[in-house]
Every structure is written in structure tokens, then in C-alpha cells.
Design a protein around this motif. Structure first.
Motif, short mmCIF file in Angstrom:
data_model
loop_
_atom_site.label_atom_id
_atom_site.label_comp_id
_atom_site.label_asym_id
_atom_site.label_seq_id
_atom_site.Cartn_x
_atom_site.Cartn_y
_atom_site.Cartn_z
N PHE A 111 0.84 -1.20 0.00
CA PHE A 111 0.00 0.00 0.00
C PHE A 111 0.87 1.25 0.00
O PHE A 111 1.94 1.27 0.63
N HIS A 112 0.40 2.28 -0.68
CA HIS A 112 1.18 3.49 -0.94
C HIS A 112 0.34 4.71 -0.60
O HIS A 112 -0.79 4.84 -1.08
N ILE A 113 0.88 5.60 0.25
CA ILE A 113 0.16 6.82 0.60
C ILE A 113 1.05 8.04 0.41
O ILE A 113 2.26 7.98 0.55
N GLY A 114 0.40 9.15 0.08
CA GLY A 114 1.09 10.42 -0.08
C GLY A 114 0.39 11.49 0.73
O GLY A 114 0.77 11.80 1.86
N GLY A 115 -0.69 12.03 0.16
CA GLY A 115 -1.46 13.05 0.88
C GLY A 115 -2.03 12.53 2.19
O GLY A 115 -2.18 13.29 3.15
N ALA A 116 -2.35 11.25 2.25
CA ALA A 116 -2.92 10.68 3.48
C ALA A 116 -1.94 10.74 4.65
O ALA A 116 -2.35 10.65 5.81
N ARG B 224 -0.18 13.37 5.19
CA ARG B 224 -0.06 14.81 5.46
C ARG B 224 -1.45 15.38 5.68
O ARG B 224 -2.05 15.96 4.75
N PRO B 225 -2.01 15.24 6.86
CA PRO B 225 -3.39 15.68 7.11
C PRO B 225 -3.63 17.15 6.82
O PRO B 225 -4.77 17.55 6.54
N PRO C 129 4.52 18.78 6.32
CA PRO C 129 5.37 17.58 6.31
C PRO C 129 4.58 16.32 6.62
O PRO C 129 3.42 16.36 7.06
N VAL C 130 5.22 15.19 6.38
CA VAL C 130 4.64 13.91 6.78
C VAL C 130 4.41 13.90 8.28
O VAL C 130 5.26 14.35 9.06
N SER C 131 3.25 13.38 8.68
CA SER C 131 2.92 13.23 10.09
C SER C 131 3.16 11.79 10.52
O SER C 131 2.55 10.86 9.96
N ALA C 132 4.05 11.60 11.49
CA ALA C 132 4.30 10.25 11.99
C ALA C 132 3.02 9.63 12.55
O ALA C 132 2.79 8.43 12.39
N ASP C 133 2.18 10.45 13.17
CA ASP C 133 0.92 9.92 13.73
C ASP C 133 -0.01 9.44 12.62
O ASP C 133 -0.68 8.40 12.78
N ALA C 134 -0.07 10.18 11.51
CA ALA C 134 -0.91 9.74 10.40
C ALA C 134 -0.40 8.42 9.83
O ALA C 134 -1.18 7.52 9.49
#
Length: 232
Positions: free
Chosen positions: A203-208, A210-211, A217-222
Motif C-alpha cells: 500500500f502506498h500513501i502520499g497526501g494521506a 499529510r493531514p 510535512p509527513v505526520s508520523a501519527d498519520a
């Protein structure tokens, strides 16, 4: 069922570190998401390589769209690929189509040659714009290094491509279907259960990741939320 792979788009070392902290297994490193992801600078790759210890797949794409451009543009991209390989890049993302929607085999083969036979690479969402997905897979079946297709099943995203993804998942033993399907492009958490039940494991995410949008930036929690959903 094997632990699913979670790949996260990173634009630099801060994104990379946050993605790894959240549980990402692999990164897709790009620049310029306004153009849907272009080749990053060699220096950016070096900084990301030093920031994480998970695999990094580097985008090889010099302009928006899925055309390789003329001979000069392709040779320049091959030169960039060789420079990234010399910097230590071992995994890549690429994909080009002809004007009639078929795989651009000369361009793909040139880049595969530039990165070398030991490099692993993903054919990206150009497959979602092809005139014939099955024909494209068979065109590329003998390309060295190809181990993944990044696809939403549809140019408009997973919502519309879900049935295609599920159908292709049943064909993994057929010629051209051996590379792993990595689902990405409008992927939502609601899609995960049915995709996992079908045996899809990448599985691959980009915008998901980065809420607050691509300017954040990328959110570790997301990323942790996705990790938990995939492992659940």
C-alpha cells in the motif's frame, strides 16, 4: 497472511524520518508534487539515505505526464539515473507511455539499463492511463528489475478502480502479473479491509500522510494510523 508493506511519499529527510517513525516500510522519494512527483536532486537522495534505514525508491521522471520526451530528454534522465545509482540508490520508480497509450519500451529499457540489472523498480501509475492494462503487463514481462506495479486500478483513483484491483489480484500466477501490486492513488482507510481480504499486501500513501495538505510535512501519527489499519 504476510505483513503488508506501507510505502510513503517523501520529499526530503524530515518526511523520511517521520515516515519511518510512524512505521513505514519503504519510501518513494520525489520532488515537485505539483507535477505529481519528479526526480529529486542527488543531494536530496543522499540526505534521505543518511536519515533512515528503510528502503528508498527514487522517482525517475523529468516532467509532468507520462511521455519520456525526445532523445535528448531521455538521455539526460538516464544520466541522472546513473548519478543516483552512483550515490547509492538501489531502487527506483519509473514508467512511460507512447502516444497511443502503450508502454514506451525503448524509454523503459533505457532507464532499466541505466540503473543496472541489480536495481529493483516500480512501474508507476502510468499503468492507470494505458489503453490496455493486460497488454502493458505483457509488454513489460521480461524487463529486468521490475518487481512492482503502483496502481489505483483507475486513473481516477481506488474508488473507481477497486474492481480492477481485485480482479488482477487473482491473476498473480499469470505471465505479466508476477510483480507485486502496490495499491495507491486515492487510497482510503475504508478500502483496506477488502483489499487485504483479496490478498493484496502493498500500500502506498502520499497526501494521506499529510493531514494538513502537501505544503505540510509527513505526520508520523498519520502514518501510525495506516500502519495500525494494515496490521489490524
Amino acid at each position: 497472511m504476510s505483513r503488508p508493506i506501507l510505502e510513503v511519499i517523501a520529499l526530503g529527510p524530515e518526511d523520511a524520518a517521520a515516515a519511518q517513525a510512524g512505521g513505514a516500510d519503504r519510501l518513494e522519494l520525489v520532488s515537485d508534487m505539483a507535477a505529481d512527483g519528479l526526480t529529486p536532486a542527488r543531494e536530496t537522495f543522499a540526505a534521505v539515505r543518511d536519515a533512515v534505514d528503510i528502503p528508498v525508491r527514487v522517482m525517475l521522471r523529468a516532467a509532468d505526464g507520462f511521455a519520456a520526451g525526445g532523445a535528448a530528454a531521455l538521455e539526460a534522465l538516464c544520466g541522472t539515473a546513473r548519478a543516483l545509482r552512483a550515490e547509492g540508490a538501489e531502487e527506483f520508480v519509473l514508467g512511460f507511455l507512447t502516444d497511443d497509450g502503450r508502454a514506451d519500451l525503448p524509454a523503459v529499457a533505457a532507464l532499466a539499463d541505466a540503473v543496472g540489472p541489480r536495481a529493483r523498480w516500480t512501474f508507476h501509475r502510468a499503468i492507470d492511463r494505458t489503453a490496455d492494462r493486460d497488454a502493458l503487463r505483457k509488454q513489460l514481462a521480461d524487463q529486468p528489475g521490475l518487481d512492482t506495479y503502483l496502481t489505483a486500478g483507475s486513473a481516477s483513483g481506488v474508488d473507481d478502480g477497486l474492481a480492477t484491483l481485485l480482479a488482477e489480484a487473482t491473476r498473480r500466477d499469470e505471465p505479466g502479473y508476477e510483480p507485486q501490486i502496490m495499491v495507491g492513488g486515492g487510497l482510503k482507510l475504508k478500502h483496506v479491509p477488502v483489499l487485504r481480504t483479496a490478498g493484496l499486501t502493498a500500500f502506498h500513501i502520499g497526501g494521506a500522510a499529510r493531514p494538513s495538505g502537501w505544503d505540510s510535512p509527513v505526520s508520523a501519527d498519520a502514518v501510525r494510523t495506516w500502519r495500525a489499519a494494515l496490521d489490524g
